[in-house]
Design an enzyme around this catalytic site. Structure first.
Site, short mmCIF file in Angstrom:
data_model
loop_
_atom_site.label_atom_id
_atom_site.label_comp_id
_atom_site.label_asym_id
_atom_site.label_seq_id
_atom_site.Cartn_x
_atom_site.Cartn_y
_atom_site.Cartn_z
N LYS A 146 10.13 4.97 -0.24
CA LYS A 146 10.86 4.04 0.56
C LYS A 146 10.56 2.40 -1.18
O LYS A 146 11.52 1.23 -0.50
CB LYS A 146 11.17 3.21 1.99
CG LYS A 146 11.11 4.35 2.47
CD LYS A 146 10.99 4.14 3.81
CE LYS A 146 10.34 5.06 4.86
NZ LYS A 146 10.30 4.47 6.24
N GLY A 147 9.14 2.64 -1.21
CA GLY A 147 8.63 1.42 -2.09
C GLY A 147 9.97 0.92 -3.04
O GLY A 147 9.82 -0.63 -3.26
N GLU A 189 10.79 3.22 -9.95
CA GLU A 189 9.59 4.17 -9.10
C GLU A 189 8.57 2.55 -8.52
O GLU A 189 8.77 1.93 -9.79
CB GLU A 189 7.83 4.51 -9.36
CG GLU A 189 7.69 5.86 -9.01
CD GLU A 189 6.34 6.19 -8.27
OE1 GLU A 189 6.92 5.66 -7.18
OE2 GLU A 189 5.60 7.10 -8.36
N ASP A 190 8.45 1.76 -7.14
CA ASP A 190 7.66 0.46 -7.21
C ASP A 190 6.45 0.38 -8.16
O ASP A 190 6.14 -0.20 -9.04
CB ASP A 190 7.64 0.74 -6.01
CG ASP A 190 6.23 1.76 -5.20
OD1 ASP A 190 6.07 2.55 -5.83
OD2 ASP A 190 5.98 1.93 -3.67
N ASP A 230 0.10 3.84 -9.64
CA ASP A 230 -1.34 4.10 -9.67
C ASP A 230 -1.96 4.62 -9.98
O ASP A 230 -2.40 4.74 -10.80
CB ASP A 230 -1.24 3.55 -8.12
CG ASP A 230 -3.01 3.36 -7.60
OD1 ASP A 230 -3.91 2.79 -8.46
OD2 ASP A 230 -3.47 2.91 -6.08
N LYS A 269 -1.02 0.21 -11.99
CA LYS A 269 -1.89 -0.36 -11.98
C LYS A 269 -2.77 0.86 -13.19
O LYS A 269 -3.28 1.57 -12.59
CB LYS A 269 -2.84 0.02 -10.78
CG LYS A 269 -1.81 -0.84 -9.89
CD LYS A 269 -2.40 -0.48 -8.54
CE LYS A 269 -2.40 -1.66 -6.68
NZ LYS A 269 -2.83 -1.27 -6.00
N PHE A 297 -4.93 -4.29 -2.92
CA PHE A 297 -3.75 -4.07 -2.28
C PHE A 297 -2.32 -4.61 -1.97
O PHE A 297 -2.29 -6.13 -0.92
CB PHE A 297 -3.81 -3.41 -0.81
CG PHE A 297 -3.20 -2.66 -0.68
CD1 PHE A 297 -2.57 -1.16 -0.80
CD2 PHE A 297 -1.93 -3.16 0.64
CE1 PHE A 297 -1.90 -0.56 -0.13
CE2 PHE A 297 -1.14 -2.28 1.15
CZ PHE A 297 -0.75 -0.88 0.81
N ASP A 320 4.77 -1.57 1.63
CA ASP A 320 4.35 -1.90 2.84
C ASP A 320 2.74 -1.79 2.92
O ASP A 320 1.50 -1.14 2.21
CB ASP A 320 4.88 -0.88 3.43
CG ASP A 320 4.44 0.50 3.41
OD1 ASP A 320 4.38 0.83 1.89
OD2 ASP A 320 4.28 0.84 4.27
N ARG A 336 7.92 -4.99 3.85
CA ARG A 336 9.00 -4.22 3.27
C ARG A 336 9.82 -5.69 2.20
O ARG A 336 10.21 -5.44 1.13
CB ARG A 336 9.48 -3.40 2.70
CG ARG A 336 9.47 -2.02 3.25
CD ARG A 336 9.91 -0.85 3.20
NE ARG A 336 8.83 0.51 3.69
CZ ARG A 336 8.35 1.09 2.76
NH1 ARG A 336 7.81 1.28 1.67
NH2 ARG A 336 7.56 2.18 3.06
#
Ligand code: 5GP
Length: 188
Positions: A48-49, A106-107, A110, A138, A159, A166, A172
């Site tokens: 969902k990001g 993509e959000d 990482d 990241k 974070f 989220d 969000r």
């Protein structure tokens, strides 16, 4: 109602403003337009990001020939201790990616496990091409050699929540990106 988590979000630093995000979206849209030179793209947003990022990128692409689909995955990162993680497909595409130029949205990248899984999955289905973009990166956490083709913003080692990201399914909807204050932090 305020609870401990709300407090940690409220006291966390604002890392990227709505303006920072909007500028990154415009930059990526311009690069995509230049690179694909009018060829139809199938944008694949990762739920969902990436929902807000995909929406804004779609809008920034304006009249560009585009079809849109979404895929959902769960990433189980088993910690920062090198013990690895697993990615599971929760919702597959509705549209067949075969014979199409795919732009994965993509959000955040990482450790890179999610992006690697999705690239491998999509490339196995006969697309004309697969590229990826990530609003946030990241790079210093990467556990493999994957890199998004288009990166919006380099994220700090924290974070992050907001703009689709989220913490336990919350936050969000915050329109900018904040840092979740670490628990029991000594920072005032
Ligand atoms: P990777 O497989 O690259 O380690 O993980 C990517 C996924 O981890 C992202 O799609 C996102 O769901 C989650 N993630 C990584 N860093 C953050 C972060 O700072 N905040 C939030 N909310 N999710 C993150």
């Amino acid at each position: 109602m305020t609870n401990a988590i709300d407090g940690r979000v409220a006291s966390g630093k604002q890392v990227f403003t709505e303006g920072d995000i909007a500028a990154a979206v415009v930059r990526i849209a311009a690069a995509v337009r230049a690179d694909y030179a009018g060829e139809e793209l199938m944008m694949v947003g990762v739920l969902k990001g990436a929902v807000l990022f995909a929406g804004d990128l779609m809008r920034a692409l304006g009249d560009y020939p585009l079809i849109v689909d979404f895929i959902a995955v769960n990433s189980y990162n088993t910690g920062r201790d090198g013990s690895g993680g697993q990615v599971r497909l929760l919702k597959d595409l509705d549209i067949d990616p075969a014979g199409r130029h795919i732009l994965l949205v993509e959000d955040i990248v990482d450790e890179g496990l999610t992006l690697e899984y999705l690239l491998t999955n999509l490339r196995s289905r006969g697309p004309l091409s697969v590229r990826s973009c990530a609003l946030l990166n990241k790079a210093y956490h990467r556990k493999n050699s994957v890199a998004a083709d288009y990166v919006g913003l380099e994220a700090p080692d924290a974070f992050l929540v907001g703009y689709g990201l989220d913490f336990q399914e919350r936050f969000r909807n915050i329109p900018h990106i904040r840092q979740l204050q670490p628990a029991r932090s000594s920072v005032p």
